[in-house]
Write a protein that holds these residues in place. Sequence first.
Motif, PDB file in Angstrom:
ATOM      1  N   LEU A 123       0.839  -1.202   0.000  1.00  0.00           N
ATOM      2  CA  LEU A 123       0.000   0.000   0.000  1.00  0.00           C
ATOM      3  C   LEU A 123       0.875   1.253   0.000  1.00  0.00           C
ATOM      4  O   LEU A 123       0.673   2.171  -0.804  1.00  0.00           O
ATOM      5  CB  LEU A 123      -0.923  -0.029   1.224  1.00  0.00           C
ATOM      6  N   VAL A 124       1.868   1.253   0.887  1.00  0.00           N
ATOM      7  CA  VAL A 124       2.772   2.408   0.935  1.00  0.00           C
ATOM      8  C   VAL A 124       3.485   2.563  -0.408  1.00  0.00           C
ATOM      9  O   VAL A 124       3.580   3.672  -0.957  1.00  0.00           O
ATOM     10  CB  VAL A 124       3.806   2.236   2.070  1.00  0.00           C
ATOM     11  N   VAL A 175       1.236   4.081  -3.074  1.00  0.00           N
ATOM     12  CA  VAL A 175       1.043   5.530  -2.915  1.00  0.00           C
ATOM     13  C   VAL A 175       2.317   6.267  -3.331  1.00  0.00           C
ATOM     14  O   VAL A 175       2.272   7.286  -4.039  1.00  0.00           O
ATOM     15  CB  VAL A 175       0.662   5.873  -1.461  1.00  0.00           C
ATOM     16  N   PHE A 177       2.765   9.113  -6.375  1.00  0.00           N
ATOM     17  CA  PHE A 177       3.202  10.506  -6.209  1.00  0.00           C
ATOM     18  C   PHE A 177       4.509  10.773  -6.944  1.00  0.00           C
ATOM     19  O   PHE A 177       4.684  11.831  -7.539  1.00  0.00           O
ATOM     20  CB  PHE A 177       3.342  10.842  -4.720  1.00  0.00           C
ATOM     21  N   ALA A 230      -5.497   4.556   3.993  1.00  0.00           N
ATOM     22  CA  ALA A 230      -4.820   4.895   2.741  1.00  0.00           C
ATOM     23  C   ALA A 230      -4.765   6.412   2.556  1.00  0.00           C
ATOM     24  O   ALA A 230      -3.769   6.951   2.053  1.00  0.00           O
ATOM     25  CB  ALA A 230      -5.537   4.233   1.564  1.00  0.00           C
ATOM     26  N   VAL A 242      -1.803   7.910   4.347  1.00  0.00           N
ATOM     27  CA  VAL A 242      -0.541   7.758   3.622  1.00  0.00           C
ATOM     28  C   VAL A 242      -0.468   8.770   2.471  1.00  0.00           C
ATOM     29  O   VAL A 242       0.579   9.387   2.228  1.00  0.00           O
ATOM     30  CB  VAL A 242      -0.390   6.313   3.090  1.00  0.00           C
ATOM     31  N   MET A 243      -1.601   8.956   1.797  1.00  0.00           N
ATOM     32  CA  MET A 243      -1.627   9.965   0.728  1.00  0.00           C
ATOM     33  C   MET A 243      -1.328  11.348   1.287  1.00  0.00           C
ATOM     34  O   MET A 243      -0.643  12.164   0.651  1.00  0.00           O
ATOM     35  CB  MET A 243      -2.999   9.971   0.036  1.00  0.00           C
ATOM     36  N   GLY A 299       1.263   8.149   8.766  1.00  0.00           N
ATOM     37  CA  GLY A 299       1.754   7.387   7.628  1.00  0.00           C
ATOM     38  C   GLY A 299       2.193   5.989   8.031  1.00  0.00           C
ATOM     39  O   GLY A 299       2.312   5.097   7.199  1.00  0.00           O
TER      40      GLY A 299
END
Lengths: 288, 350
Positions: A254-255, A258, A262, B38, B41-42, B175
Amino acid sequence: MAERMGFFTDTSVCIGCKACEVACKEWNDIPDDGFVFRATSYDNTGSLGASTWRHVAFIEERSRVPADQDRDGDDGSGGIEGWLMSSDVCKHCTHAACLDVCPTGALFRTEFGTVVVQADVCNGCGYCVPACPYGVIDRRERDGRAFKCTMCYDRQLGGLEPACAKACPTDSIQFGPLDELRARAAERVERLHGEGRPEARLYGDSPDDGVGGAAAFFLLLAEPEVYGLPPDPVVTTRDLPAMWRWAAGAALSLVGAVAVSFLSGGVLPGEGATGRTGARGRRGGWRR
Amino acid sequence: MVPEAEFRSYYGQPVIKSPVWHEPHMPAYLYLGGLSGAAAVMGVMAGLSGRDRLALTSRVTAALGATAGAAFLVAELGRPERFLNMLRVFKPTSPMSMGSWILAVHSGLTAVAAAPVLLATRPASRIAASLPAAVTASLPAAVTASLPAAVTASLPAAVTAVLPAAGDAASLASGVTGPLMATYTAVLLADTAVPAWHEAHRELPFLFAGSALAAAGAAGMLATPRAQAGPARAVAVLGAALETAAGAVLESRLGLVGEPYHQGRAGRLLRAARVLTAGGGLLAAVAGRGRVLTALSGLALTAGSLVTRFGILEAGRASAADPKYTVVPQRRRLEGEGRAPARAPARMWP
Ligand code: SF4
Ligand code: SF4
């Protein structure tokens, strides 16, 4: 810690009288569990639950007569080979899933090695319910909390045997130190084999099974699933370390996802040339 | 098609108890927890890469998701007033205990991270812009405008000065809790005797991670000016892809035990979820800054993520209700391996 206590339920002498069910209800002051006509056999209780801590299973075994010889039960007993009866109860597992997963510590292990819910701590999260591999514990919806057999913790503290064992007229339910019960059960099953009953077998007696051995174990006369018992139960928390490892992998993914989104600047095929950002964006979207 | 399995049971009754968790509480909590995790984290990545608007949106989404999720969780309890008993013990053998601690820390962190936004230590216009459109629309304009100002006025200047820094620190910390928040729920379900959940303990975390990414990406797309929502779109696309892939692996690997995932009500829900998620993901990939496509994609992904959670709960119920799924695999294990019943863990859990 006192000696580990247990139940040995010898179903070969059970007569299906349900005295244990009644004694349990009376002693523990358990509310009714519904008045259901199940139309299966001599059992309208059905299963263990929040308000049923002893349940007598009642199976009418049909003989496997070849179809052409089966006269369709004209004498009224058509094909009924025998009755199987067994008083089921919480197994008080050595590795108890209900206890492992309880988030409040309401479930605890007593000095008798049994597993008991503290009613003043349970917040009714319901996690223990699907965790039990035998489908024993349940949430009483009108109360909100989870309930199950305590092996009469209160009676044991007072030096008395549990109500069900006390009430059983045939000693099908035997209560005592687990080691003694295991030895007695091994003898009993050997005797039955000697008497020509090879179908007799112990269930839950082995400390090597998937729950580390049950404090309430049984002598059965058919496969466990016939009585509604799982043939090879395993405490779900055995795989918990593996589960957390897979979850950690997913969390890192998941990290990563993301981060990639970005770092790539969020450029997808539909974005068009990067130069057009400002003007269009402001006209279309800014809500100032 | 799996061949029909022969097995015996007690009048066809279930062996184990079905999960008692209610709809919509449980699935809504799973969705909101994923969304919040989520989004947190964004929020970190957006902050680090200087995308202020997306960072604000993400922080607010993370805080709202965690708070609303906690409310659903409390409402689900049989004794909601005893919610705090969850924090009575710290119990590694209980995913729900670990989850309660994760939720407690995560919701605290996301609230602090969002506080500077909500308390208008940043320009009010930016707050309104960063709130999901639905929220802003449902509040009277006067409230949105006056509330932050009123609260700020009543706070000592020192507090308002320190808030942004604390918010940034909390956001960074969220995070770490965010990814746990989004995936621990998979362990929560898998750590039960429910065959369809327990046997899926490898795929469920990835399914939930994907579903969480899709949900948070969708929220980012819907609530951020489209020119700045590029990374949110990318998150949504990757999430939809991960969820779809994990779902496909899950269904193909589990065999008999996986049947509930494609049969009955659970099957219908999960098929609908797959269409919504895959469709939403594809749309997000091509939506660019188109207003209509973005809205369609965001809504489809949100619905997909939600419906997935309902489908998974339903599959668990169906799996528990049919003794076949409990008895047959255990029988096969006993007979196939021709050995004594399975062994307990080598080491005693506390
Ligand atoms: S049988 Fe079920 S309720 Fe009883 S101790 Fe074992 S896991 Fe707990
Ligand atoms: S319902 Fe009660 S006993 Fe069962 S796990 Fe939750 S807190 Fe523990």
